[in-house]
Enzyme design. Structure first.
Site, PDB file in Angstrom:
ATOM      1  N   TYR A 142       0.822  -1.229   0.022  1.00 55.48           N
ATOM      2  CA  TYR A 142       0.013   0.002  -0.057  1.00 55.48           C
ATOM      3  C   TYR A 142       1.007   1.278   0.009  1.00 55.48           C
ATOM      4  O   TYR A 142       0.262   2.249  -0.133  1.00 55.48           O
ATOM      5  CB  TYR A 142      -1.016   0.180   1.210  1.00 55.48           C
ATOM      6  N   ASP A 224      -2.212 -17.923   1.589  1.00 56.21           N
ATOM      7  CA  ASP A 224      -3.484 -18.422   0.898  1.00 56.21           C
ATOM      8  C   ASP A 224      -4.179 -19.801   1.555  1.00 56.21           C
ATOM      9  O   ASP A 224      -5.097 -20.165   1.883  1.00 56.21           O
ATOM     10  CB  ASP A 224      -3.406 -18.949  -0.343  1.00 56.21           C
TER      11      ASP A 224
END
Ligand code: NAD
Length: 367
Positions: A142, A224
């Site tokens: 970010y 994941d």
């Protein structure tokens, strides 16, 4: 010795309503447990814009830097939707997080037994769940450069960069290990070391920091796979540490295991100050809920639980934090519900203020 200082920024919408209930709890601690705070209030968000033309004044920013802890309600609302980006209410919150350098975001996912039916997962998967996700908050994709949308040949390309320095990983890992030491002494670090160099470095640094915490059982998981395990059997985890992007996703998913947005607290911690306390901002996960603001319908528990986190992580009052969490557990077990926690069983909801009163009653009963 002077009392620890607490800066309260109620903000907009339901922020002031839920914060009024926290004030009752703070008063209770002063009157019954000799725990006194120097409490002061300030403006943040839309209400600050209305008064000063900015969502956070330099003066309030300076007070936040000085305070032993900051407790924030929520900011924003439709009235401010068309403001310039630079003065939107959310900018006030972002400035606080950035200038206080709050790099560790703590998001507990705790399931109160009385609310286990609220989860979208089976009751036995979530009942008694108590895990903590530590998300790195000030670096990663970010913030990394280069970023932007550029022209390349005859098309545009969107670019963001995942970037972590060793020291950034080191400090958030240390926060997570310290937390694990106070809890179940288990830490799972999540990244994608199989496909990302930043993940390889992340794993190396976390492993290295782990040598300073031999009592903590450290494991690593690809993010994941971690997401799958969180849905399959979340109780296998105690503390999880992960980067900004994965933490954003995993903490939202984990939070929802437990039911209503009105129940979720958070803490953002920075480096220790001269007195040894970390810089700290505590706030509920929810926003200003303009759809129910001013109607006495808001659930104050997320904000009260944020204060419980402040007791534990800023003020070294872990036993009193547990007392407050158990008081909330009791109120819920007694069937007391705000409107957001209603099931099918025809219970009449209590108001924001009644919920606060019930929590204070349960605190008194705990003495
Ligand atoms: P929201 O969290 O304010 O509300 C989402 C839904 O959850 C609404 O239906 C609301 O009524 C309900 N809800 C939220 N908190 C509740 C509580 N304590 N008790 C009962 N019900 C509750 O999110 P939104 O509607 O997307 O955003 C509203 C405003 O809040 C926007 O301006 C947004 O930018 C802002 N916002 C601020 C923060 C923050 O201050 N940290 C976080 C998220 C959104």
């Amino acid at each position: 010795m002077s009392n620890p200082s607490l800066l309260i920024l109620p903000g907009d919408g339901i922020g002031p309503e839920v914060m009024a209930e926290v004030r009752k709890v703070i008063d209770w601690y002063g009157e019954n447990r000799g725990l006194n705070f120097d409490v002061s209030e300030g403006l943040v968000g839309g209400c600050s814009y209305d008064e000063h033309g900015t969502p956070l004044t330099d003066e309030t920013m300076a007070r936040a830097q000085e305070a032993d802890a900051v407790l924030l309600g929520a900011v924003g609302g439709p009235k401010y939707d068309n403001l310039d980006f630079s003065v939107k209410p959310e900018r006030g919150l972002l400035r606080l997080r950035k200038e206080m350098d709050l790099f560790a975001n703590l998001r507990p996912a705790q399931c109160f037994d009385a609310l286990a039916d609220f989860s979208s997962l089976k009751k036995d998967v979530v009942a008694g769940l108590d895990i903590m996700i530590v998300r790195e908050l000030t670096s990663g994709i970010y913030f990394g450069e280069p970023r932007g949308i550029i022209e390349e040949g005859n098309e545009r390309v969107g670019i963001n960069t995942q970037r972590y320095t060793e020291s950034e990983i080191d400090r958030v890992a240390r926060s997570a290990f310290e937390l694990a030491m106070r809890r179940g002494k288990k830490l799972c670090s999540m990244e994608k070391a199989n496909v990302m160099e930043s993940g390889v470095l992340w794993r190396e640094v976390v492993t290295e920091v782990g040598k300073d915490y031999p009592e903590v059982e450290l494991s690593h998981m690809y993010a994941d796979a971690g997401a799958m395990q969180l849905c399959r059997w979340p109780k296998q985890f105690d503390v999880i540490v992960t980067d900004n992007l994965f933490g954003d996703l995993l903490s939202d998913a984990a939070a929802m295991l437990t039911g209503s947005l009105g129940m979720l607290p958070s803490a953002s911690l920075g480096a220790p100050m001269a007195n040894g306390r970390p810089k700290a901002l505590y706030e509920p996960v929810h926003g200003s809920a303009p759809d129910i603001a001013g109607q006495g319908k808001a659930n104050p528990i997320a904000c009260v639980l944020s204060f419980a986190m402040a007791l534990r992580y800023s003020f070294d009052q872990g036993d009193e934090a547990t007392r407050l969490e158990q008081a909330i557990e009791k109120v819920l077990a007694d069937g007391v519900r705000t409107a957001d926690l209603l099931g099918e069983d025809g219970v009449t909801p209590v108001s924001t203020s009644e919920m606060g009163d019930k929590i204070v009653e349960a605190l008194t009963a705990s003495l």
